[in-house]
Design a protein around this motif. Sequence first.
Motif, mmCIF file in Angstrom:
data_model
loop_
_atom_site.group_PDB
_atom_site.id
_atom_site.type_symbol
_atom_site.label_atom_id
_atom_site.label_comp_id
_atom_site.label_asym_id
_atom_site.label_seq_id
_atom_site.Cartn_x
_atom_site.Cartn_y
_atom_site.Cartn_z
ATOM 1 N N ILE A 131 39.792 60.703 41.253
ATOM 2 C CA ILE A 131 39.077 60.026 42.328
ATOM 3 C C ILE A 131 38.999 58.550 41.984
ATOM 4 N N SER A 132 38.899 57.718 42.999
ATOM 5 C CA SER A 132 38.962 56.281 42.756
ATOM 6 C C SER A 132 38.014 55.538 43.687
ATOM 7 N N TRP A 133 37.181 54.677 43.098
ATOM 8 C CA TRP A 133 36.290 53.805 43.867
ATOM 9 C C TRP A 133 36.920 52.423 43.971
ATOM 10 N N ARG A 134 36.996 51.890 45.178
ATOM 11 C CA ARG A 134 37.418 50.511 45.331
ATOM 12 C C ARG A 134 36.348 49.594 44.748
ATOM 13 N N ARG A 135 36.787 48.534 44.113
ATOM 14 C CA ARG A 135 35.893 47.694 43.330
ATOM 15 C C ARG A 135 34.765 47.090 44.187
ATOM 16 N N ARG A 136 35.132 46.511 45.311
ATOM 17 C CA ARG A 136 34.133 45.845 46.138
ATOM 18 C C ARG A 136 33.105 46.845 46.676
ATOM 19 N N ARG A 137 33.598 48.008 47.126
ATOM 20 C CA ARG A 137 32.679 48.994 47.710
ATOM 21 C C ARG A 137 31.740 49.567 46.655
ATOM 22 N N LEU A 138 32.253 49.788 45.455
ATOM 23 C CA LEU A 138 31.391 50.331 44.400
ATOM 24 C C LEU A 138 30.352 49.302 43.966
ATOM 25 N N TYR A 139 30.738 48.042 43.876
ATOM 26 C CA TYR A 139 29.763 47.002 43.530
ATOM 27 C C TYR A 139 28.652 46.923 44.579
ATOM 28 N N MET A 140 29.004 47.087 45.851
ATOM 29 C CA MET A 140 27.981 47.070 46.903
ATOM 30 C C MET A 140 27.014 48.228 46.743
ATOM 31 N N LEU A 141 27.556 49.421 46.403
ATOM 32 C CA LEU A 141 26.691 50.583 46.195
ATOM 33 C C LEU A 141 25.780 50.378 44.998
ATOM 34 N N LEU A 142 26.318 49.850 43.898
ATOM 35 C CA LEU A 142 25.526 49.647 42.687
ATOM 36 C C LEU A 142 24.445 48.592 42.893
ATOM 37 N N SER A 143 24.733 47.601 43.729
ATOM 38 C CA SER A 143 23.739 46.567 43.977
ATOM 39 C C SER A 143 22.586 47.077 44.841
ATOM 40 N N LYS A 144 22.842 48.089 45.668
ATOM 41 C CA LYS A 144 21.797 48.624 46.542
ATOM 42 C C LYS A 144 21.006 49.739 45.882
ATOM 43 N N GLU A 145 21.660 50.550 45.065
ATOM 44 C CA GLU A 145 21.029 51.733 44.474
ATOM 45 C C GLU A 145 20.892 51.545 42.964
ATOM 46 N N ARG A 146 19.683 51.265 42.506
ATOM 47 C CA ARG A 146 19.458 51.010 41.080
ATOM 48 C C ARG A 146 19.673 52.273 40.248
ATOM 49 N N GLU A 202 38.639 48.207 31.407
ATOM 50 C CA GLU A 202 39.019 47.149 32.343
ATOM 51 C C GLU A 202 37.867 46.814 33.283
ATOM 52 N N TRP A 203 37.160 47.846 33.735
ATOM 53 C CA TRP A 203 36.026 47.639 34.634
ATOM 54 C C TRP A 203 34.939 46.816 33.949
ATOM 55 N N GLU A 204 34.620 47.161 32.699
ATOM 56 C CA GLU A 204 33.558 46.473 31.978
ATOM 57 C C GLU A 204 33.968 45.081 31.511
ATOM 58 N N SER A 205 35.282 44.803 31.458
ATOM 59 C CA SER A 205 35.740 43.509 30.939
ATOM 60 C C SER A 205 35.638 42.398 31.961
ATOM 61 N N LEU A 206 35.358 42.729 33.229
ATOM 62 C CA LEU A 206 35.311 41.731 34.287
ATOM 63 C C LEU A 206 33.934 41.683 34.934
ATOM 64 N N ARG A 207 33.537 40.472 35.329
ATOM 65 C CA ARG A 207 32.345 40.320 36.158
ATOM 66 C C ARG A 207 32.715 40.615 37.608
ATOM 67 N N PRO A 208 31.705 40.846 38.456
ATOM 68 C CA PRO A 208 32.024 41.191 39.854
ATOM 69 C C PRO A 208 32.878 40.159 40.571
ATOM 70 N N ASN A 209 32.743 38.868 40.202
ATOM 71 C CA ASN A 209 33.495 37.827 40.907
ATOM 72 C C ASN A 209 34.772 37.431 40.176
ATOM 73 N N GLU A 210 35.135 38.144 39.123
ATOM 74 C CA GLU A 210 36.338 37.836 38.364
ATOM 75 C C GLU A 210 37.478 38.769 38.749
ATOM 76 N N GLU A 211 38.690 38.321 38.463
ATOM 77 C CA GLU A 211 39.881 39.124 38.689
ATOM 78 C C GLU A 211 40.666 39.217 37.394
ATOM 79 N N GLY A 212 41.420 40.288 37.274
ATOM 80 C CA GLY A 212 42.214 40.478 36.073
ATOM 81 C C GLY A 212 43.283 41.525 36.284
#
Length: 297
Positions: A214-229, A189-199
């Motif tokens: 454990i669970s990462w909220r989508r927006r917070r995890l995207y922010m972390l991934l965008s900052k830390e390559r 499910e995570w891989e099936s959506l782009r950051p700006n898409e909903e499903g």
Amino acid sequence: MSSDNSTVLGSVLWGHPVCDGWSNNTEGAIYHLGNTILFLGYMGGSGAYGCLFIFGFLAPSFLCLSLWGWMTVCGLDVFTWNLLLLLLCLAQICHLLYRLRQEGLPSEELTTLYQAVYLPLGVPIQVFKEIAGAFENRVVELRAGETYAVEGKTPIDQLSFLLSGRINVSLEGQFLHYIHRHQFMDSPEWESLRPNEEGKFQVTLTAEEDSRYISWRRRRLYMLLSKERYIARLFSVMLGFDIAEKLYALNDKLYIKSGVHLDIRLPSRGACTSPGQRGWGWHGWHVHGWLTVHDSY
């Protein structure tokens, strides 16, 4: 210059009266106890825990020698030096404990997770702390029979990783496969959506037994991934491996059912859609629904 050095050396070695006889008296139990502990302390190893072992023994050793200097020798210099060394050892112990606390993890479950999953990948502890901070070091419990997601209803707004237990994945009441410990619960499910898409989930995930994740909220995890390559590459590898495992598990189940092994590296004829539609094909394949689509084979 050499004659001056010889004079200094001679004054050190022979400038004091030589012992004319050895005493048969011992220095008492405190003196011997302190030196025994001192001897044991220097058997410590390297690293933070080894240093903690050494200074943990040196501190009581210098305490004994301080008491010996105060009560037996009655020498202010002996007492002062050993007291100073005692205080330095205590300060070093406090520093080591603080450092270990800073480097440690807040719970035993997170420590086990790091050692079992992230440490074999060579992930530094500080990087794992950033990852753990993204889910606020919080572990969620799911009782047996409770649902994590319901097909067609639950929005895809987080990414979860199973720490213990087992999750049943079903589609329209038909069992697909299990999710086991140390696997992502919703990687397709995570891989099936782009950051700006909903499903929404296309499958239902139910706890087969008491589980923790454990669970990462989508927006917070995207922010972390965008900052830390580095973390972004790490999640890319882990998610890709997890999806591949699910694909091969479903392929094995299909083989048992029909006796045919499909090449999962290729897109499915029964799952073709328009080029712009996500959710199918290799990169956006919805793994959980894959078995039902291929039942015609």
